[in-house]
Design an enzyme around this catalytic site. Structure first.
Site, PDB file in Angstrom:
ATOM      1  N   GLY A 239       0.767  -1.244   0.000  1.00 51.41           N
ATOM      2  CA  GLY A 239       0.000   0.000   0.000  1.00 51.41           C
ATOM      3  C   GLY A 239       0.793   1.285   0.000  1.00 51.41           C
ATOM      4  O   GLY A 239       0.207   2.363  -0.062  1.00 51.41           O
ATOM      5  N   ARG A 328      -5.852   2.860 -15.495  1.00 47.19           N
ATOM      6  CA  ARG A 328      -5.936   3.550 -14.194  1.00 47.19           C
ATOM      7  C   ARG A 328      -6.726   4.858 -14.228  1.00 47.19           C
ATOM      8  O   ARG A 328      -7.533   5.107 -13.341  1.00 47.19           O
ATOM      9  CB  ARG A 328      -4.548   3.792 -13.612  1.00 47.19           C
ATOM     10  CG  ARG A 328      -3.841   2.489 -13.171  1.00 47.19           C
ATOM     11  CD  ARG A 328      -2.574   2.767 -12.392  1.00 47.19           C
ATOM     12  NE  ARG A 328      -2.858   3.447 -11.149  1.00 47.19           N
ATOM     13  CZ  ARG A 328      -2.797   4.751 -10.955  1.00 47.19           C
ATOM     14  NH1 ARG A 328      -2.410   5.572 -11.932  1.00 47.19           N
ATOM     15  NH2 ARG A 328      -3.122   5.270  -9.802  1.00 47.19           N
ATOM     16  N   CYS A 358     -13.605   3.582 -28.079  1.00 44.86           N
ATOM     17  CA  CYS A 358     -14.938   4.169 -28.191  1.00 44.86           C
ATOM     18  C   CYS A 358     -15.616   4.244 -26.830  1.00 44.86           C
ATOM     19  O   CYS A 358     -16.597   3.538 -26.555  1.00 44.86           O
ATOM     20  CB  CYS A 358     -15.765   3.352 -29.175  1.00 44.86           C
ATOM     21  SG  CYS A 358     -14.945   3.234 -30.756  1.00 44.86           S
TER      22      CYS A 358
HETATM   23  C1  LIG Z   1      -2.821  -5.450  -4.013  1.00 43.98           C
HETATM   24  C2  LIG Z   1      -2.334  -6.012  -2.750  1.00 43.98           C
HETATM   25  C3  LIG Z   1      -1.067  -5.655  -2.274  1.00 43.98           C
HETATM   26  C4  LIG Z   1      -0.171  -4.660  -2.970  1.00 43.98           C
HETATM   27  O1  LIG Z   1      -0.622  -3.351  -2.859  1.00 43.98           O
HETATM   28  P1  LIG Z   1       0.289  -2.132  -3.353  1.00 43.98           P
HETATM   29  O2  LIG Z   1      -0.538  -0.942  -3.127  1.00 43.98           O
HETATM   30  O3  LIG Z   1       0.581  -2.356  -4.788  1.00 43.98           O
HETATM   31  O4  LIG Z   1       1.525  -2.142  -2.522  1.00 43.98           O
HETATM   32  C5  LIG Z   1      -0.632  -6.255  -1.110  1.00 43.98           C
HETATM   33  N1  LIG Z   1      -1.396  -7.141  -0.442  1.00 43.98           N
HETATM   34  C6  LIG Z   1      -2.605  -7.505  -0.869  1.00 43.98           C
HETATM   35  C7  LIG Z   1      -3.386  -8.499  -0.102  1.00 43.98           C
HETATM   36  C8  LIG Z   1      -3.121  -6.946  -2.033  1.00 43.98           C
HETATM   37  O5  LIG Z   1      -4.342  -7.294  -2.452  1.00 43.98           O
END
Ligand SMILES: *Cc1c(COP(=O)(O)O)cnc(C)c1O
Length: 428
Positions: A239, A328, A358
């Protein structure tokens, strides 16, 4: 830091001129910097020094075999969300024993495959899934290593489509229900071995505060599960946010020097500095599941301007990449800085950059001041290394773009552009 900068008036990835790649491989074209991927992995690994930890790269961010191989060589583990991703990791030479398997909807086939391969842990997202895991493992005569994903009900303050740690999100088990679930599982589920606990509160977090909040909330629970059930790891998820605005300049030291302490984005150093003291004394192995912060700023999507259209209200630059190549912006209002491959002057023009699909949602920016570029010229959509190619589709029957990995002065095609024959090969 990332490997993209102007040199002698043209945008380079490490030592390779991107214009030459656009000419020899065509556009749309994804280009990744191996040095940047390695650098980001190592920085994160170093930031967690002082606590027993493992970096499990979130495969879904960028799952090209060459990218996975590069990270396996660095010593990364892998966080997977499907049987397909496990297959990719194995194909790339990664170890199943270093894989954690997340996701709310694992199928029987996926569970069996992961059990056969001997993964490190199933990160389970509901009691029903935990019971099913126990059943399948029992039928195969094996024990399934598992961690339950706790939903700590913390606001990640990110886009609602990539927020995952609130009670209203589909992910994980409510914080208040976890301890009872572990107790029931220990009693009733003989084929499951409770090995850890997991959380992941969202993606593209640009402040350390939600991470601190979640870690402080879950730490006592993790300690309790360690004492009562002997769990050995706590995965704190991924995250960590990256730079999308002003990405190109963020690759230079000047940019960081110009930023006040307050304006600086979340850095891997800060992440480690704040979290290590809060994790160090738990006696648990800390797993990280970063995706975006490893690969995001390590990639660009090159696209060529096809036409300019001046309407009464707007100027449109129509490019050869569309939302099928990079979704995105359409999916969660993501923004990618757009920079010409030939170094531009200071003049800026307000434009919409749009793709050929489109759909009105098929744009890369609207009413944005950009350096001017003309039909025939190529531009780079920065920060496209994560959740870029992996989300590409064949919508409008467009072949998927090629991918190139640059390492120093070497550029290798790591995925061929699809051909028209590829598009229909599985159909009859
Ligand atoms: C998508 C995901 C991540 C990675 O998230 P990032 O924002 O790309 O670091 C890590 N753990 C789980 C369970 C995820 O679904």
């Amino acid at each position: 830091m990332h490997g993209f900068a102007y040199r002698n008036g043209s945008l380079h990835c490490e030592d390779v001129d991107l214009q030459s790649l656009a000419e020899s491989h065509g556009t749309p074209l994804y280009v990744y910097s191996a040095g940047t991927i390695r650098d980001h992995y190592r920085r994160l690994d170093q930031a967690l020094e002082g606590v027993d930890h493992e970096v499990a790269y979130a495969v879904k961010a960028n799952s090209n075999l060459s990218v996975l191989r590069l990270l396996a060589d660095e010593g990364a583990g892998f966080d997977i969300v499907s049987g397909g991703e496990l297959f990719r990791v194995i194909e790339a030479g990664g170890e199943p024993a270093r894989c954690t398997f997340a996701g709310v909807g694992k199928t029987r086939r996926e569970i069996e495959y992961a059990l056969e391969q001997g993964i490190y842990s199933f990160n389970v997202e509901s009691e029903a899934e935990l019971r099913y895991l126990d059943q399948v493992a029992g039928e195969l005569g094996v024990t399934a290593p598992a961690a339950v994903r706790v939903n700590p009900n913390v606001d990640a303050r990110t886009h609602k489509y990539i927020s995952t740690g609130k009670s209203e999100n589909k992910f994980g088990v409510d914080f208040e229900q976890i301890a009872d679930l572990y107790a029931r599982a220990a009693k009733d589920l003989p084929n499951v071995r409770l090995r850890g606990i997991q959380m992941h509160i969202g993606s593209q977090l640009t402040s350390i505060q939600p991470f601190i909040e979640a870690v402080e909330k879950v730490a006592p629970l993790a300690a309790r599960l360690r004492d009562e059930h002997g769990i050995e790891f706590w995965s704190i998820g991924g995250g960590i946010g990256i730079i999308y605005q002003d990405c190109l300049r963020s690759g230079t030291i000047d940019w960081w020097d110009e930023k006040s302490e307050q304006d600086r984005p979340l850095t891997l150093d800060e992440y480690g500095r704040e979290l290590v003291p809060r994790l160090r004394d738990l006696g648990l192995r800390i797993l990280l599941e970063p995706g975006r912060c490893i690969a995001g700023n390590a990639g660009v999507l090159l696209t060529t301007c096809l036409y300019e259209k001046k309407g009464s209200a707007k100027t449109f630059k129509i490019v050869d990449a569309g939302m099928n190549d990079l979704i995105r912006p359409a999916l969660y209002e993501g923004y990618h800085e757009i920079v010409p491959l030939r170094e531009p002057g200071a003049e800026r023009l307000k434009v919409d950059v749009v793709g050929p699909i489109c759909e009105s949602g098929d744009f890369f920016c609207q009413d944005h001041e950009l350096p001017d570029f003309q039909p025939g010229e190529a531009v780079a959509l920065m920060s496209s290394g994560a959740y870029g190619f992996v989300m590409a589709s064949n919508y409008n029957t467009r072949p998927m773009p090629a991918e190139v990995l640059v390492d120093g002065d070497k550029a290798s095609v790591i995925r061929k552009r699809q051909t028209l024959e590829d598009l229909v090969a599985a159909e009859r």
